[in-house]
Enzyme design. Structure first.
Site, PDB file in Angstrom:
ATOM      1  N   SER A  59       0.831  -1.225   0.000  1.00  0.00           N
ATOM      2  CA  SER A  59       0.000   0.000   0.000  1.00  0.00           C
ATOM      3  C   SER A  59       0.859   1.266   0.000  1.00  0.00           C
ATOM      4  O   SER A  59       0.359   2.345  -0.308  1.00  0.00           O
ATOM      5  CB  SER A  59      -0.914   0.053   1.224  1.00  0.00           C
ATOM      6  OG  SER A  59      -1.630  -1.125   1.377  1.00  0.00           O
ATOM      7  N   CYS A  94      -9.637  -2.012   2.837  1.00  0.00           N
ATOM      8  CA  CYS A  94      -8.991  -0.728   2.541  1.00  0.00           C
ATOM      9  C   CYS A  94      -9.247  -0.313   1.090  1.00  0.00           C
ATOM     10  O   CYS A  94     -10.371   0.037   0.762  1.00  0.00           O
ATOM     11  CB  CYS A  94      -7.519  -0.756   2.920  1.00  0.00           C
ATOM     12  SG  CYS A  94      -6.924   0.901   3.321  1.00  0.00           S
ATOM     13  N   LEU A  95      -8.247  -0.388   0.190  1.00  0.00           N
ATOM     14  CA  LEU A  95      -8.536  -0.064  -1.219  1.00  0.00           C
ATOM     15  C   LEU A  95      -9.703  -0.928  -1.710  1.00  0.00           C
ATOM     16  O   LEU A  95     -10.513  -0.485  -2.523  1.00  0.00           O
ATOM     17  CB  LEU A  95      -7.295  -0.298  -2.086  1.00  0.00           C
ATOM     18  CG  LEU A  95      -7.508   0.041  -3.558  1.00  0.00           C
ATOM     19  CD1 LEU A  95      -6.750   1.314  -3.942  1.00  0.00           C
ATOM     20  CD2 LEU A  95      -7.081  -1.087  -4.475  1.00  0.00           C
ATOM     21  N   ASN A 111      -3.972   2.899   7.194  1.00  0.00           N
ATOM     22  CA  ASN A 111      -2.926   3.497   6.366  1.00  0.00           C
ATOM     23  C   ASN A 111      -3.563   3.807   5.021  1.00  0.00           C
ATOM     24  O   ASN A 111      -3.420   3.098   4.067  1.00  0.00           O
ATOM     25  CB  ASN A 111      -1.758   2.496   6.327  1.00  0.00           C
ATOM     26  CG  ASN A 111      -1.234   2.166   4.986  1.00  0.00           C
ATOM     27  OD1 ASN A 111      -1.051   3.053   4.161  1.00  0.00           O
ATOM     28  ND2 ASN A 111      -1.007   0.894   4.738  1.00  0.00           N
ATOM     29  N   GLY A 142      -5.076   7.176   2.305  1.00  0.00           N
ATOM     30  CA  GLY A 142      -5.159   8.592   1.984  1.00  0.00           C
ATOM     31  C   GLY A 142      -6.446   8.957   1.263  1.00  0.00           C
ATOM     32  O   GLY A 142      -6.727  10.138   1.029  1.00  0.00           O
ATOM     33  N   HIS A 193      -7.487  -2.253   8.609  1.00  0.00           N
ATOM     34  CA  HIS A 193      -6.810  -3.517   8.304  1.00  0.00           C
ATOM     35  C   HIS A 193      -7.082  -4.557   9.389  1.00  0.00           C
ATOM     36  O   HIS A 193      -6.334  -4.635  10.372  1.00  0.00           O
ATOM     37  CB  HIS A 193      -5.304  -3.279   8.145  1.00  0.00           C
ATOM     38  CG  HIS A 193      -4.981  -2.541   6.890  1.00  0.00           C
ATOM     39  ND1 HIS A 193      -4.743  -3.188   5.697  1.00  0.00           N
ATOM     40  CD2 HIS A 193      -4.923  -1.219   6.628  1.00  0.00           C
ATOM     41  CE1 HIS A 193      -4.534  -2.286   4.755  1.00  0.00           C
ATOM     42  NE2 HIS A 193      -4.640  -1.085   5.288  1.00  0.00           N
ATOM     43  N   GLU A 226      -6.441  -7.564   9.372  1.00  0.00           N
ATOM     44  CA  GLU A 226      -5.338  -8.519   9.473  1.00  0.00           C
ATOM     45  C   GLU A 226      -4.213  -8.000  10.359  1.00  0.00           C
ATOM     46  O   GLU A 226      -3.236  -8.729  10.621  1.00  0.00           O
ATOM     47  CB  GLU A 226      -4.803  -8.852   8.072  1.00  0.00           C
ATOM     48  CG  GLU A 226      -3.918  -7.805   7.413  1.00  0.00           C
ATOM     49  CD  GLU A 226      -4.697  -6.617   6.827  1.00  0.00           C
ATOM     50  OE1 GLU A 226      -5.922  -6.555   6.999  1.00  0.00           O
ATOM     51  OE2 GLU A 226      -4.049  -5.735   6.217  1.00  0.00           O
TER      52      GLU A 226
HETATM   53  N1  LIG Z   1      -3.941   0.467   2.618  1.00  0.00           N
HETATM   54  C1  LIG Z   1      -4.659   0.681   1.552  1.00  0.00           C
HETATM   55  O1  LIG Z   1      -5.219  -0.218   0.924  1.00  0.00           O
HETATM   56  C2  LIG Z   1      -4.711   2.097   1.060  1.00  0.00           C
HETATM   57  C3  LIG Z   1      -5.856   2.358   0.110  1.00  0.00           C
HETATM   58  C4  LIG Z   1      -5.679   3.574  -0.777  1.00  0.00           C
HETATM   59  N2  LIG Z   1      -4.502   3.447  -1.583  1.00  0.00           N
HETATM   60  C5  LIG Z   1      -5.619   4.838   0.054  1.00  0.00           C
HETATM   61  O2  LIG Z   1      -4.571   5.416   0.219  1.00  0.00           O
HETATM   62  O3  LIG Z   1      -6.643   5.250   0.528  1.00  0.00           O
END
Ligand SMILES: NC(=O)CC[C@H](N)C(=O)O
Length: 348
Positions: free
Chosen positions: A45, A243-244, A285, A287, A325, A327
Site C-alpha cells: 500500500s 482498505c482499497l 494506512n 489517503g 486492516h 489482518e
Molecule cells: N492500505 C490501503 O489499501 C490504502 C488504500 C488507498 N490506496 C488509500 O490510500 O486510501
C-alpha cells in the site's frame, strides 16, 4: 555536516543524515505506529510514497523476514528520527534511500496542518539540496499513477492451501498484504491470488465462494478492471474488501471516493460498530476514503474521530468491507473476526 536532504512541497529543504544512499520522490506520508516497521516497510500500500515514522526509534528489535508482508520494500524512501544499523543496512540492500537525524515531529505536524505533500530526497556522499528539489519537481500526485496496480500485483494466479477444506476465495491482488492471505489460509480457505486486472471470465472459471478485493496503493479510481469485475459479479458471489478493496467496491456499486486531507495513519484509530455500539482500535494506512457509499451499501462502522465510513455491508447481496486492516500486522488483533464473517458469507 548534512549528507541528506528532504525537499518538501513549498520548496522547504530539511537537512538530515543519510542511512541508505540514493534519490527518491513520492507522497510524504507517516505512520504513528510504535512497532511494526518491518510490516509497514513491506506493505505494498506504500508504493510511490515516502514513509515517515513518527515513533522516534526505528529498528530496535531487528529485521526478521518472517514479519515481512511482501517480498520487497515498497515505500520509495524511509524517514525516521533515529534508525538502527539493521534497518539502514536492509534498506540499503534493497536500494531504498533512508534518512534520519531530522525533526520528524515537525514533518508530521506539517503534513497534518497542510495536508498531503509531495517530497524529494537526496541522500549519501553525492547528496545535494538541488538534487532533492529536482526530485520534488518531478514528483507526481498519487492519483497520476494510473497503472500502479501493475507495480504491486502478482503477474499470474498463485494458489494457497489448494487442498483446504474451507471455502474458496478469489483474492484480487491490488497490492495484497501477506497477512490477508495467511488469515484466510489459517481458517482453511483455499486462496487464489489473482492479478489486479483479472476479468470476470477468469473468476467464473474458478467459481469461488467469495470474491475479495485487497488493499493497495494509490487512488482507487485507477483500479478500473477491479471496478468492472465487482460491478459484473455483484449478486453472483459474496464480495469482501479491505482498505482499497472497500473503496473499489463502493465505486463499483455507484458510490464515490475522495482524497482525504492527510489520511488515517497509525495503529490506534478508533472505529465504532453502529449496530453494537462497540469501539475497537484498528490499524489504518490510507489517503482516500469513501465519500458516498451509493444506494446499495449500508455504512455499518464509522471512524470515531471523523465519522468516515469504516465498514460497508449489504446483507442481501452478501457484501462486507472494511476501510481499516483487520489482518493487523502491524497493530491490534481486535478485528480478526472479520475473516470469520467473510468466510461465513461463503458458507451460507
Ligand atoms: N492500505 C490501503 O489499501 C490504502 C488504500 C488507498 N490506496 C488509500 O490510500 O486510501
Amino acid at each position: 555536516m548534512a549528507d541528506a536532504y528532504v525537499a518538501i512541497e513549498g520548496e522547504r529543504v530539511v537537512e538530515a543524515r543519510s542511512r541508505a544512499p540514493g534519490t527518491a520522490r513520492g507522497e510524504l506520508v507517516f505512520t504513528t505506529a510504535y512497532t511494526g516497521y518491518e510490516e509497514s516497510l513491506t506493505d505494498p500500500s506504500y508504493e510511490e510514497q515516502v514513509l515517515t515514522f513518527s515513533y522516534p526509534l526505528i529498528g530496535n528489535y531487528g529485521v526478521r523476514e518472517e514479519r515481512f508482508e511482501s517480498d520487497r520494500v515498497h515505500p520509495r524512501a524511509a524517514v525516521a528520527r533515529e534508525m538502527t544499523d539493521d534497518v539502514a543496512e536492509w534498506l540499503e540492500s534493497e536500494g531504498v534511500p533512508a534518512v534520519d537525524h531530522l525533526d520528524t515531529r515537525d514533518i508530521v505536524t506539517e503534513i497534518r496542518d497542510e495536508g498531503a505533500m509531495k517530497c524529494g530526497i537526496s541522500a549519501g556522499p553525492d547528496a545535494s539540496e538541488e538534487a532533492a528539489l529536482e526530485q520534488l519537481a518531478q514528483c507526481e500526485h498519487m492519483s497520476d499513477h494510473t497503472d500502479i496496480g501493475a507495480q504491486v500485483s502478482v503477474d499470474e494466479r498463485e494458489t494457497h492451501n489448494e487442498a483446504g477444506d474451507g471455502p474458496t476465495v478469489a483474492l484480487v491482488d491490488c497490492g495484497a498484504k501477506g497477512s490477508i492471505v495467511s488469515s484466510l489460509v489459517e481458517r482453511d480457505a483455499t486462496v487464489h491470488v489473482l492479478p489486479y486486472d483479472t476479468t470476470p471470465e477468469t473468476v467464473d472459471e474458478l467459481d469461488p465462494d467469495v470474491l475479495f478485493i485487497s488493499n493497495g496503493p494509490g487512488d482507487p479510481v485507477n483500479f478500473e478492471q477491479a471496478n468492472e469485475l465487482v460491478a459484473e459479479k455483484v449478486g453472483d458471489v459474496p464480495l469482501a474488501g479491505i482498505c482499497l478493496g472497500q473503496q473499489v467496491v463502493a465505486n463499483a456499486l455507484g458510490g464515490d471516493t475522495e482524497k482525504m486531507e492527510f489520511g488515517h495513519r497509525g495503529v490506534n484509530q478508533p472505529v465504532r460498530d453502529l449496530r453494537s455500539g462497540q469501539v475497537v482500535m484498528t490499524t489504518q494506512n490510507h489517503g482516500y476514503t469513501v465519500a458516498d457509499p451509493g444506494e446499495k451499501l449500508d455504512v455499518t462502522q464509522v471512524n470515531v474521530n471523523d465519522d468516515t465510513p469504516e465498514g460497508l455491508e449489504n446483507d442481501d447481496l452478501d457484501i462486507i468491507t472494511r476501510q481499516y486492516h483487520p489482518e493487523a500486522n502491524p497493530g491490534p488483533n481486535d478485528s480478526l473476526d472479520f475473516f470469520d464473517d467473510v468466510l461465513a458469507l461463503a458458507e451460507e
